[in-house]
Design an enzyme around this catalytic site. Sequence first.
Site, PDB file in Angstrom:
ATOM      1  N   ASP A 155       0.861  -1.188   0.000  1.00 37.54           N
ATOM      2  CA  ASP A 155       0.000   0.000   0.000  1.00 37.54           C
ATOM      3  C   ASP A 155       0.896   1.237   0.000  1.00 37.54           C
ATOM      4  O   ASP A 155       1.930   1.256   0.663  1.00 37.54           O
ATOM      5  CB  ASP A 155      -0.880  -0.011   1.265  1.00 37.54           C
ATOM      6  CG  ASP A 155      -2.104   0.889   1.152  1.00 37.54           C
ATOM      7  OD1 ASP A 155      -3.228   0.367   1.257  1.00 37.54           O
ATOM      8  OD2 ASP A 155      -1.945   2.120   0.960  1.00 37.54           O
TER       9      ASP A 155
ATOM     10  N   LEU B 241      -0.084   4.110   1.113  1.00 32.83           N
ATOM     11  CA  LEU B 241      -0.593   4.937   2.221  1.00 32.83           C
ATOM     12  C   LEU B 241      -1.011   6.328   1.750  1.00 32.83           C
ATOM     13  O   LEU B 241      -1.183   7.220   2.566  1.00 32.83           O
ATOM     14  CB  LEU B 241       0.407   5.024   3.378  1.00 32.83           C
ATOM     15  CG  LEU B 241       0.716   3.693   4.084  1.00 32.83           C
ATOM     16  CD1 LEU B 241       1.667   3.923   5.266  1.00 32.83           C
ATOM     17  CD2 LEU B 241      -0.556   3.010   4.588  1.00 32.83           C
TER      18      LEU B 241
ATOM     19  N   ALA C 255      -6.046  -1.915  -4.477  1.00 36.40           N
ATOM     20  CA  ALA C 255      -5.496  -0.561  -4.596  1.00 36.40           C
ATOM     21  C   ALA C 255      -5.993   0.114  -5.867  1.00 36.40           C
ATOM     22  O   ALA C 255      -5.758  -0.391  -6.967  1.00 36.40           O
ATOM     23  CB  ALA C 255      -3.972  -0.642  -4.616  1.00 36.40           C
ATOM     24  N   ALA C 256      -6.681   1.227  -5.710  1.00 42.42           N
ATOM     25  CA  ALA C 256      -7.209   1.944  -6.881  1.00 42.42           C
ATOM     26  C   ALA C 256      -7.802   3.263  -6.431  1.00 42.42           C
ATOM     27  O   ALA C 256      -8.106   3.443  -5.255  1.00 42.42           O
ATOM     28  CB  ALA C 256      -8.298   1.125  -7.571  1.00 42.42           C
TER      29      ALA C 256
ATOM     30  N   TYR D 192     -13.990   6.144 -14.121  1.00 41.84           N
ATOM     31  CA  TYR D 192     -13.698   5.157 -13.066  1.00 41.84           C
ATOM     32  C   TYR D 192     -14.133   3.762 -13.526  1.00 41.84           C
ATOM     33  O   TYR D 192     -13.337   2.808 -13.516  1.00 41.84           O
ATOM     34  CB  TYR D 192     -14.407   5.555 -11.767  1.00 41.84           C
ATOM     35  CG  TYR D 192     -14.499   4.422 -10.783  1.00 41.84           C
ATOM     36  CD1 TYR D 192     -13.355   3.804 -10.286  1.00 41.84           C
ATOM     37  CD2 TYR D 192     -15.749   3.931 -10.355  1.00 41.84           C
ATOM     38  CE1 TYR D 192     -13.443   2.736  -9.395  1.00 41.84           C
ATOM     39  CE2 TYR D 192     -15.838   2.878  -9.469  1.00 41.84           C
ATOM     40  CZ  TYR D 192     -14.679   2.280  -8.993  1.00 41.84           C
ATOM     41  OH  TYR D 192     -14.779   1.220  -8.123  1.00 41.84           O
TER      42      TYR D 192
ATOM     43  N   ASN E 277     -22.553  -1.099  -4.012  1.00 39.20           N
ATOM     44  CA  ASN E 277     -22.083  -0.004  -3.151  1.00 39.20           C
ATOM     45  C   ASN E 277     -21.596  -0.493  -1.787  1.00 39.20           C
ATOM     46  O   ASN E 277     -22.403  -0.817  -0.912  1.00 39.20           O
ATOM     47  CB  ASN E 277     -23.189   1.041  -2.983  1.00 39.20           C
ATOM     48  CG  ASN E 277     -23.299   1.916  -4.206  1.00 39.20           C
ATOM     49  OD1 ASN E 277     -23.546   1.410  -5.303  1.00 39.20           O
ATOM     50  ND2 ASN E 277     -23.081   3.204  -4.053  1.00 39.20           N
TER      51      ASN E 277
ATOM     52  N   ARG F 103     -29.397   2.461  -5.472  1.00 37.90           N
ATOM     53  CA  ARG F 103     -28.177   1.656  -5.432  1.00 37.90           C
ATOM     54  C   ARG F 103     -28.406   0.417  -4.578  1.00 37.90           C
ATOM     55  O   ARG F 103     -29.293   0.378  -3.740  1.00 37.90           O
ATOM     56  CB  ARG F 103     -27.007   2.458  -4.804  1.00 37.90           C
ATOM     57  CG  ARG F 103     -26.586   3.682  -5.605  1.00 37.90           C
ATOM     58  CD  ARG F 103     -25.797   3.282  -6.831  1.00 37.90           C
ATOM     59  NE  ARG F 103     -25.355   4.438  -7.602  1.00 37.90           N
ATOM     60  CZ  ARG F 103     -26.085   5.037  -8.548  1.00 37.90           C
ATOM     61  NH1 ARG F 103     -27.310   4.600  -8.830  1.00 37.90           N
ATOM     62  NH2 ARG F 103     -25.608   6.071  -9.220  1.00 37.90           N
TER      63      ARG F 103
ATOM     64  N   ARG G  21     -24.738  14.724 -10.059  1.00 34.61           N
ATOM     65  CA  ARG G  21     -23.285  14.573 -10.101  1.00 34.61           C
ATOM     66  C   ARG G  21     -22.937  13.897 -11.435  1.00 34.61           C
ATOM     67  O   ARG G  21     -23.606  12.940 -11.829  1.00 34.61           O
ATOM     68  CB  ARG G  21     -22.872  13.674  -8.929  1.00 34.61           C
ATOM     69  CG  ARG G  21     -21.415  13.601  -8.646  1.00 34.61           C
ATOM     70  CD  ARG G  21     -21.150  12.847  -7.362  1.00 34.61           C
ATOM     71  NE  ARG G  21     -21.484  11.427  -7.481  1.00 34.61           N
ATOM     72  CZ  ARG G  21     -21.266  10.526  -6.528  1.00 34.61           C
ATOM     73  NH1 ARG G  21     -20.755  10.903  -5.376  1.00 34.61           N
ATOM     74  NH2 ARG G  21     -21.584   9.270  -6.703  1.00 34.61           N
ATOM     75  N   ALA G  22     -21.877  14.376 -12.087  1.00 36.49           N
ATOM     76  CA  ALA G  22     -21.521  13.813 -13.405  1.00 36.49           C
ATOM     77  C   ALA G  22     -21.243  12.321 -13.295  1.00 36.49           C
ATOM     78  O   ALA G  22     -20.586  11.872 -12.365  1.00 36.49           O
ATOM     79  CB  ALA G  22     -20.290  14.522 -13.954  1.00 36.49           C
TER      80      ALA G  22
HETATM   81  N1  UDP Z   1     -24.989  10.935  -3.133  1.00 37.80           N
HETATM   82  C1  UDP Z   1     -25.707  12.046  -2.713  1.00 37.80           C
HETATM   83  N2  UDP Z   1     -25.133  12.907  -1.816  1.00 37.80           N
HETATM   84  C2  UDP Z   1     -23.887  12.713  -1.291  1.00 37.80           C
HETATM   85  C3  UDP Z   1     -23.164  11.567  -1.718  1.00 37.80           C
HETATM   86  C4  UDP Z   1     -23.751  10.708  -2.643  1.00 37.80           C
HETATM   87  O1  UDP Z   1     -26.834  12.277  -3.160  1.00 37.80           O
HETATM   88  O2  UDP Z   1     -23.409  13.520  -0.471  1.00 37.80           O
HETATM   89  C5  UDP Z   1     -25.610   9.992  -4.074  1.00 37.80           C
HETATM   90  C6  UDP Z   1     -24.806   9.768  -5.347  1.00 37.80           C
HETATM   91  O3  UDP Z   1     -25.132  10.725  -6.325  1.00 37.80           O
HETATM   92  C7  UDP Z   1     -25.235   8.336  -5.717  1.00 37.80           C
HETATM   93  C8  UDP Z   1     -25.510   7.669  -4.363  1.00 37.80           C
HETATM   94  O4  UDP Z   1     -25.676   8.739  -3.429  1.00 37.80           O
HETATM   95  O5  UDP Z   1     -26.454   8.382  -6.435  1.00 37.80           O
HETATM   96  C9  UDP Z   1     -24.370   6.791  -3.915  1.00 37.80           C
HETATM   97  O6  UDP Z   1     -23.182   7.539  -4.066  1.00 37.80           O
HETATM   98  P1  UDP Z   1     -21.793   7.107  -3.435  1.00 37.80           P
HETATM   99  O7  UDP Z   1     -20.826   8.215  -3.723  1.00 37.80           O
HETATM  100  O8  UDP Z   1     -21.983   6.710  -2.001  1.00 37.80           O
HETATM  101  O9  UDP Z   1     -21.403   5.775  -4.211  1.00 37.80           O
HETATM  102  P2  UDP Z   1     -21.199   5.497  -5.802  1.00 37.80           P
HETATM  103  O10 UDP Z   1     -22.554   5.061  -6.296  1.00 37.80           O
HETATM  104  O11 UDP Z   1     -20.690   6.737  -6.437  1.00 37.80           O
HETATM  105  O12 UDP Z   1     -20.192   4.407  -5.821  1.00 37.80           O
END
Ligand code: UDP
Length: 324
Positions: free
Chosen positions: A31, A33, A74-75, A141, A170, A219, A276-277
């Site tokens: 790792d 770190l 690790a990623a 990602y 998730n 999710r 979020r994009a």
């Molecule tokens: N999300 C949100 N507010 C936050 C963080 C995440 O609404 O402060 C939403 C995000 O857009 C996604 C879901 O929660 O639809 C899970 O996001 P997270 O980042 O936990 O995991 P990901 O799906 O990106 O791996």
Amino acid sequence: MRVFVTGGAGYIGSVASKHLLDAGHSVTVFDSLELGHEEALDERAEFIKGDLRNYRDILDAMDRARPDAVMHFAAYALVGESSANPGKYFRNNDCGGVNLAEAMNECGVKRIIFSSTCATYGQPDTMPITEATPQRPTNPYGQSKLIFEQMLGWYAKIHAFQPVFLRYFNACGAEGRLGEDHAVETHLIPNLLKVALGQSGRIQIFGGDYNTPDGTCVRDYVHVSDLARAHLLAIESDFSGAVNLGTGHGFSVREIIEAAREVSGHPIPADVAPRRAGDPDFLVSDPSKAAQVLGWKAEHTEPKAIIETAWGWHRAHPSGYAGK
Ligand code: UDP
């Protein structure tokens, strides 16, 4: 077995290392770190500090450890960040991945359990997602993880690698002294618990106009202990191929917020913010192949029970690992 765990000081890698050690395997953690935590290391494991992007680091470590198998955690793993800075993701997850595969090949190591992701599927046309669902990532990602799956496919054909692609949904929750601590926290559940601890004022809901029953993203939240158990089953099996790791149940952002309110007893004020994009609207697994090939099934399926474990960890570590 002697198992080489990249990212073993990180969130999921540290829990998997614990499960391996508890089962009597020996563990070498590799790792940098950069994002991992020294405090998350297990004193029973050997630790080698190094960076996958540096071929000498990984080759020397692999040569020293001479493992029977690799678990590769690790990623970089943030959808939003990857959508702003794709090169960071391809360089670490893919260029670093090639270095890992080449070091394995050099040392004659064939078995790798790779932390892949449901983000490799993008937004599929059909739900739930099976391993045969076409992989069309909607963010760098997910693309970076898919590329490494495909690279390992060629190492399997050409160098007789035996890879397992564990496609996590998730990851969440905590196990004992091990929990989720990211320098910049972007994940939903830890962010909710930060509000409940009074460390931030409100939660932002990223998008309220998705094509889902309540307009927020759905999710499949899977507990880190269940993920770790799947790794152990995978390494002890002779299965090779892709496996989804999820509960098979989907919960919306609003449902998770409500569960966190009930667990913490805090009102957790929430506002709808822009999308979020890179976020697909709906991602839920079909976990039946995991049951069939690994004998694995998620034991934690209720968001409230999962959030309880995370809440316990965050209350005990309000400043993360650094505070303890
Ligand atoms: N999300 C949100 N507010 C936050 C963080 C995440 O609404 O402060 C939403 C995000 O857009 C996604 C879901 O929660 O639809 C899970 O996001 P997270 O980042 O936990 O995991 P990901 O799906 O990106 O791996």
